[in-house]
Write an enzyme that holds these catalytic residues in place. Structure first.
Site, mmCIF file in Angstrom:
data_model
loop_
_atom_site.group_PDB
_atom_site.id
_atom_site.type_symbol
_atom_site.label_atom_id
_atom_site.label_comp_id
_atom_site.label_asym_id
_atom_site.label_seq_id
_atom_site.Cartn_x
_atom_site.Cartn_y
_atom_site.Cartn_z
ATOM 1 C CE LYS A 142 -3.930 -2.398 2.307
ATOM 2 N NZ LYS A 142 -3.959 -2.915 3.830
ATOM 3 N N GLY A 146 -12.238 -4.797 5.800
ATOM 4 C CA GLY A 146 -13.991 -5.193 5.587
ATOM 5 C C GLY A 146 -14.762 -4.839 4.766
HETATM 6 N N1 HSE Z 1 -5.648 -7.234 5.145
HETATM 7 C C1 HSE Z 1 -5.827 -5.722 5.218
HETATM 8 C C2 HSE Z 1 -5.789 -5.078 5.692
HETATM 9 C C3 HSE Z 1 -7.124 -5.652 3.938
HETATM 10 O O1 HSE Z 1 -5.958 -5.790 7.120
HETATM 11 O O2 HSE Z 1 -5.650 -4.116 6.575
HETATM 12 C C4 HSE Z 1 -7.284 -4.672 2.915
HETATM 13 O O3 HSE Z 1 -6.101 -4.075 2.672
#
Ligand code: HSE
Length: 418
Positions: A199, A297
């Site tokens: 991210k 979610g």
């Molecule tokens: N596994 C990811 C998190 C899901 O817990 O942020 C959302 O991107």
């Protein structure tokens, strides 16, 4: 310009996010967007939608001239790459939530967007419900953006919250995150910090025009945090969070990393609990701004996908302004960090990696030191990833060179620590 075009969607994936999107779209008739077909891997699974919607044949979506938008929310990275690539080449706009796929194939996806002129949007891929990508892309000029730091993984934040506040053990907290649909199907992606790093590499592109493979970003997870670290945090009146950080330095380059960090009570990020995410943006004149919302979610993620679909009605595309319209920046390893390292009593203190020592302590089980490390030493060697060692950044971890000189002098007298 074509106004408010009718959107006919081919959806790939009907898991936590796909089903959430299906429900959310049913409740948003004003959007003039309808799902024409859904491609799934397992046709036998019972689903809460009419069976005639479903197929296992990708081509029925990718080659359907009626479908003008492909929404891809599947788990498999390579399949997601193929779907997105073919969809763009077939003249369709694409919305994706596959952060790993996007981060690992970013240069190719940039090229494809330029070649095809189609739009690839992925707001759901970072911080789910928080519109952080579009804000970084549209609102902040590169020159004004001093730094961004954030909690960008909901599962690890959920686990840390439950461990520290409810005294739940790590396994039970992770199981709960999985049951609630927050965790990746391979939970190592969350707990070892990979997901946050994927991210972060996407956010770096929109914040600073930096396009780097996520493997180039120094990463730590929450899997090495020891009980003793939590005790130290409590004694210091702080919490421990997995923090992604990027800061523009005086040399015009950007320091970026994803590592666990002690967070003071008055830090905005200490307010971020459970699966929520938070991003603090520091800019030239506005000082600090704080973005906060659910980071994982079904519905929070679907809400971001929905917003991307809505943006396609008016042909919205990322322009990658910081990369193409500014002087794009680059990452640097030329800075120092203030870190805390704890280790089993049997492990020797890794003093040789530090340029200055500020604190050390030991009890029956563990010992710890606080000191200043050159960042490049984290890239050069993996001593800090060895079993029994836990490395956590101190609050305000970036150390300027003047402060470093002062600290070096002070730490001379600690040189005898063993
Ligand atoms: N596994 C990811 C998190 C899901 O817990 O942020 C959302 O991107």
């Amino acid at each position: 310009m074509e106004a408010h075009k009718q959107l006919t969607i081919g959806l790939f994936g009907f898991g936590v996010v796909g089903e959430g999107l299906y429900k959310v779209l049913q409740q948003t008739p004003s959007l003039k967007a309808s799902i024409r077909r859904v491609c799934v891997k397992n046709p036998e699974k019972p689903r809460n939608a009419p069976s005639e919607l479903f197929t296992t044949d990708r081509d029925l979506l990718l080659n359907d001239p009626e479908i003008n938008v492909i929404v891809e929310v599947i788990n498999e990275t390579e399949a997601a790459r193929e779907i997105v690539t073919r969809a763009l080449r077939n003249g369709k706009d694409v919305v994706s939530a596959s952060k790993k796929m996007l981060a690992e194939n970013f240069p190719e996806l940039l090229r494809l967007q330029a070649e095809t002129g189609r739009s690839l949007l992925y707001e759901a891929s970072a911080c789910a419900s928080i519109p952080v990508i579009r804000n970084l892309e549209e609102y902040y000029d590169n020159d004004l953006l001093h730094g961004i730091r954030g909690i960008v993984n909901g599962s690890t934040n959920f686990i840390l919250t439950r461990m520290f506040e409810d005294r739940l053990d790590f396994r039970s907290a992770l199981l709960l995150a999985q049951q609630l649909g927050f965790a990746e199907s391979d939970p190592a992606l969350d707990v070892e910090g990979w997901d946050a790093t994927n991210k972060w590499s996407l956010l770096l592109a929109h914040a600073y025009g930096i396009v780097e493979h996520p493997s180039r970003i120094i990463r730590g997870g929450i899997d090495r945090i020891a009980l003793g670290d939590a005790v130290v945090a409590k004694e210091k009146g702080m919490s421990i969070k997995l923090v992604a950080q990027a800061q523009k330095l005086d040399n015009g380059r950007v320091a970026a990393f994803v590592l666990p960090q002690f967070v003071r009570q008055d830090d905005h990020l200490s307010f971020v609990r459970n699966e929520y995410n938070g991003v603090v943006i520091e800019s030239g004149f506005a000082d600090k701004q704080f973005f906060y919302g659910k980071g994982a979610g079904s519905f929070p993620t679907a809400s971001a996908v929905l917003s991307d679909i809505a943006a396609l009605r008016y042909q919205y595309r990322y322009e990658y302004k910081k990369k193409y319209h500014h002087e794009a920046l680059a990452l640097t390893d030329d800075f120092h960090l203030r870190v805390y390292v704890s280790m089993d009593n049997g492990t020797p203190l890794p003093k040789q990696h530090f340029e200055a020592l500020e604190e050390w302590h030991s009890d029956a089980d563990r010992k710890y030191i606080v000191g200043i490390l050159p960042f490049r030493s984290l890239r050069a060697s993996d001593w800090w990833r060895r079993d029994g060692i836990s490395l956590i950044l101190m609050p305000d971890p970036m150390v300027e060179s003047m402060e470093l000189m002062r600290l070096k002098k002070l730490s001379l007298e600690l040189a005898g620590v063993s």
